[in-house]
Design an enzyme around this catalytic site. Structure first.
Site, PDB file in Angstrom:
ATOM      1  N   CYS A   1     -23.891 -22.882 -37.353  1.00  0.00           N
ATOM      2  CA  CYS A   1     -22.819 -22.824 -36.749  1.00  0.00           C
ATOM      3  C   CYS A   1     -23.531 -24.100 -35.844  1.00  0.00           C
ATOM      4  CB  CYS A   1     -22.601 -22.190 -35.467  1.00  0.00           C
ATOM      5  SG  CYS A   1     -22.108 -20.103 -36.460  1.00  0.00           S
TER       6      CYS A   1
ATOM      7  N   HIS B   1     -21.342 -24.230 -28.733  1.00  0.00           N
ATOM      8  CA  HIS B   1     -20.214 -23.539 -30.046  1.00  0.00           C
ATOM      9  C   HIS B   1     -19.595 -22.834 -29.653  1.00  0.00           C
ATOM     10  CE1 HIS B   1     -20.107 -21.365 -33.180  1.00  0.00           C
ATOM     11  NE2 HIS B   1     -20.599 -20.635 -33.403  1.00  0.00           N
TER      12      HIS B   1
ATOM     13  N   ASN C   1     -14.616 -17.728 -33.973  1.00  0.00           N
ATOM     14  CA  ASN C   1     -15.719 -18.817 -34.023  1.00  0.00           C
ATOM     15  C   ASN C   1     -15.685 -19.301 -34.956  1.00  0.00           C
ATOM     16  OD1 ASN C   1     -18.604 -19.934 -35.258  1.00  0.00           O
ATOM     17  ND2 ASN C   1     -19.073 -17.618 -34.310  1.00  0.00           N
TER      18      ASN C   1
HETATM   19  O1  UT7 Z   1     -22.488 -18.107 -33.794  1.00  0.00           O
HETATM   20  C1  UT7 Z   1     -23.139 -17.304 -33.848  1.00  0.00           C
HETATM   21  C2  UT7 Z   1     -22.293 -16.125 -34.360  1.00  0.00           C
HETATM   22  N1  UT7 Z   1     -22.486 -14.783 -33.774  1.00  0.00           N
HETATM   23  C3  UT7 Z   1     -22.385 -15.168 -32.332  1.00  0.00           C
HETATM   24  O2  UT7 Z   1     -22.605 -15.075 -31.890  1.00  0.00           O
HETATM   25  C4  UT7 Z   1     -22.234 -13.425 -31.938  1.00  0.00           C
HETATM   26  C5  UT7 Z   1     -22.907 -12.453 -30.779  1.00  0.00           C
HETATM   27  N2  UT7 Z   1     -22.531 -11.563 -30.138  1.00  0.00           N
HETATM   28  C6  UT7 Z   1     -21.553 -10.875 -29.867  1.00  0.00           C
HETATM   29  O3  UT7 Z   1     -20.767 -11.347 -29.938  1.00  0.00           O
HETATM   30  C7  UT7 Z   1     -21.901  -9.383 -29.569  1.00  0.00           C
HETATM   31  O4  UT7 Z   1     -23.265  -9.083 -29.905  1.00  0.00           O
HETATM   32  C8  UT7 Z   1     -20.880  -9.025 -29.864  1.00  0.00           C
HETATM   33  C9  UT7 Z   1     -19.308  -8.923 -29.695  1.00  0.00           C
HETATM   34  C10 UT7 Z   1     -20.998  -8.579 -31.724  1.00  0.00           C
HETATM   35  C11 UT7 Z   1     -20.932  -7.389 -29.700  1.00  0.00           C
HETATM   36  O5  UT7 Z   1     -20.887  -7.222 -27.937  1.00  0.00           O
HETATM   37  P1  UT7 Z   1     -21.393  -6.174 -28.045  1.00  0.00           P
HETATM   38  O6  UT7 Z   1     -21.507  -5.890 -25.998  1.00  0.00           O
HETATM   39  O7  UT7 Z   1     -23.044  -6.680 -28.222  1.00  0.00           O
HETATM   40  O8  UT7 Z   1     -21.409  -4.591 -28.227  1.00  0.00           O
HETATM   41  P2  UT7 Z   1     -22.340  -4.158 -29.141  1.00  0.00           P
HETATM   42  O9  UT7 Z   1     -22.906  -4.324 -30.373  1.00  0.00           O
HETATM   43  O10 UT7 Z   1     -23.753  -3.209 -28.395  1.00  0.00           O
HETATM   44  O11 UT7 Z   1     -21.430  -2.443 -29.678  1.00  0.00           O
HETATM   45  C12 UT7 Z   1     -20.656  -1.746 -28.629  1.00  0.00           C
HETATM   46  C13 UT7 Z   1     -20.178  -0.605 -29.460  1.00  0.00           C
HETATM   47  C14 UT7 Z   1     -20.924   0.161 -30.127  1.00  0.00           C
HETATM   48  O12 UT7 Z   1     -20.508   1.312 -30.201  1.00  0.00           O
HETATM   49  P3  UT7 Z   1     -21.842   2.244 -30.039  1.00  0.00           P
HETATM   50  O13 UT7 Z   1     -22.558   2.390 -30.727  1.00  0.00           O
HETATM   51  O14 UT7 Z   1     -21.449   2.499 -28.597  1.00  0.00           O
HETATM   52  O15 UT7 Z   1     -20.645   4.009 -29.741  1.00  0.00           O
HETATM   53  C15 UT7 Z   1     -20.473  -0.669 -31.304  1.00  0.00           C
HETATM   54  O16 UT7 Z   1     -19.807   0.132 -32.483  1.00  0.00           O
HETATM   55  O17 UT7 Z   1     -18.780  -1.598 -29.820  1.00  0.00           O
HETATM   56  C16 UT7 Z   1     -18.540  -1.252 -31.000  1.00  0.00           C
HETATM   57  N3  UT7 Z   1     -17.824  -1.908 -31.586  1.00  0.00           N
HETATM   58  C17 UT7 Z   1     -16.561  -1.815 -31.520  1.00  0.00           C
HETATM   59  N4  UT7 Z   1     -15.773  -1.306 -31.236  1.00  0.00           N
HETATM   60  C18 UT7 Z   1     -14.276  -1.507 -31.374  1.00  0.00           C
HETATM   61  C19 UT7 Z   1     -18.800  -3.432 -32.354  1.00  0.00           C
HETATM   62  N5  UT7 Z   1     -17.283  -3.752 -32.671  1.00  0.00           N
HETATM   63  C20 UT7 Z   1     -16.154  -3.483 -32.291  1.00  0.00           C
HETATM   64  C21 UT7 Z   1     -14.845  -3.617 -32.692  1.00  0.00           C
HETATM   65  N6  UT7 Z   1     -14.095  -3.217 -31.471  1.00  0.00           N
HETATM   66  N7  UT7 Z   1     -14.432  -4.921 -33.660  1.00  0.00           N
END
Ligand code: UT7
Length: 319
Positions: free
Chosen positions: A113, A246, A276
């Site tokens: 990225c 980004h 993204n």
């Molecule tokens: O180019 C760089 C590439 N990547 C990025 O920049 C991504 C950086 N990270 C992020 O944007 C965030 O960490 C995410 C959007 C990927 C995740 O958001 P978060 O607020 O960090 O959520 P989390 O990973 O802590 O997950 C919270 C909950 C989990 O459930 P439990 O364990 O609390 O029951 C996940 O399983 O949300 C769940 N979850 C979802 N629920 C519905 C994860 N993905 C999804 C989804 N829909 N798509």
């Protein structure tokens, strides 16, 4: 002293739009969750027949038109991509052929990225050295090909697209400073850990990510590298008209602009509509805001990349 300046921008998004609701029909997610955690409402997805070089070609044609130049006027082609058409030849060589030209150097940059900002820094150095006069710097991706569409933690985040700029030699900057960094010890938090060997894929061909760690790392380094680049350029952050980080997640973008003490109005956001698009995200956002008449000639723009590697960097330019 020779400096480089952006003299044209262009971008291309494949026509097919996939909404959050459409994803929610196939996997356990919802429009509300995706919007709340990422700000993403939709993403564009390429047709099966479309490759990164196809998307790059459209973006380059538009950038060349905007610059009033022809492909034959270009003497350097750099494509930033992590989703090349082939293992080799490079997507840049394939793009060169599609542009109908030959002879000039053409190569890919693999910095995920951050690739576009890396490409900009490389092209700026070529131009400043006096060896090259007009460069196409492109970010082009079909991330839809490296996603596990059953993994809700990653597949909702990404989209396909391409963005390009024409950089030309001149007497005024242009690019004031570009600062690039990498930390390979963080390779494991965002990767596609596979390769082609003996006629088959060894490892995984799908993107894997420790979302929380990537999030924290991104906010930290986007803040640091913006400050470092402003110092290198001798330009205060208060003089920067537009911040184009980004486009990964609107929460990362908002946290960055807040940490930098910049007004929210100066933040460029396209992730809501593009998702993204990795190396394509910054030039896509730049082109959209240029064409909308928001980014105007004379404006100072800070462009920032951060992604797998880990890699990060920023470039401060006067348009
Ligand atoms: O180019 C760089 C590439 N990547 C990025 O920049 C991504 C950086 N990270 C992020 O944007 C965030 O960490 C995410 C959007 C990927 C995740 O958001 P978060 O607020 O960090 O959520 P989390 O990973 O802590 O997950 C919270 C909950 C989990 O459930 P439990 O364990 O609390 O029951 C996940 O399983 O949300 C769940 N979850 C979802 N629920 C519905 C994860 N993905 C999804 C989804 N829909 N798509």
């Amino acid at each position: 002293m020779i400096r480089s300046r952006i003299v044209g921008t262009g971008s291309y998004l494949p026509p097919r739009i996939v909404t959050n609701d459409e994803l929610a029909k196939r996997i356990d997610t919802s429009d509300a969750w995706i919007q709340e955690r990422t700000g993403i409402k939709q993403r564009h997805i390429a047709e099966e027949s479309q490759t990164s070089s196809d998307l790059a070609l459209e973006a380059c044609r538009r950038a060349l038109d905007a610059a009033g130049l022809k492909a034959a006027d270009i003497d350097l082609i750099i494509v930033a991509t992590s989703t090349p058409d082939f293992v080799f030849p490079s997507t840049a060589c394939l793009l060169q052929a599609k542009l109908g030209v030959k002879g000039c150097p053409a190569f890919d940059v693999q910095a995920v990225c951050s690739g576009f900002v890396y490409g900009l820094g490389i092209a700026d150095n070529f131009i400043r050295s006096g060896t090259h006069k007009r460069a196409l710097v492109v970010g082009a991706e079909v991330f839809s090909r490296i996603l596990d569409w059953n993994d809700r933690g990653t597949c909702v985040l990404f989209g396909d697209g391409a963005g390009a700029v024409v950089l030309a030699a001149g007497e005024q900057p242009g690019i004031h400073a570009t600062v690039l960094h990498a930390d390979g010890s963080q390779a494991g938090i965002l990767s596609v850990p596979g390769n082609v060997c003996g006629g088959r894929i060894v490892g995984s061909p799908f993107l894997q990510m420790q979302g929380n760690q990537v999030f924290k790392f991104a906010v930290k380094v986007l803040d640091e590298v913006a400050r470092e680049t402003a110092v290198a350029a001798g330009i205060g952050l208060d003089q920067v008209d537009w911040l184009i980080p980004h486009q990964a997640n609107v929460r990362i973008l908002e946290a960055t602009v807040k940490k930098l003490g910049m007004a929210r109005e100066r933040l460029v956001v396209t992730v809501d509509r593009h998702g993204n698009t990795s190396a394509a995200s910054v030039p896509l956002a730049l082109d959209e805001f240029v064409r909308a008449g928001k980014i105007k000639p004379g404006h100072k723009v800070m462009m920032q990349g951060v992604g797998g590697g880990f890699t990060w960097g920023a470039s401060l330019v006067t348009m």
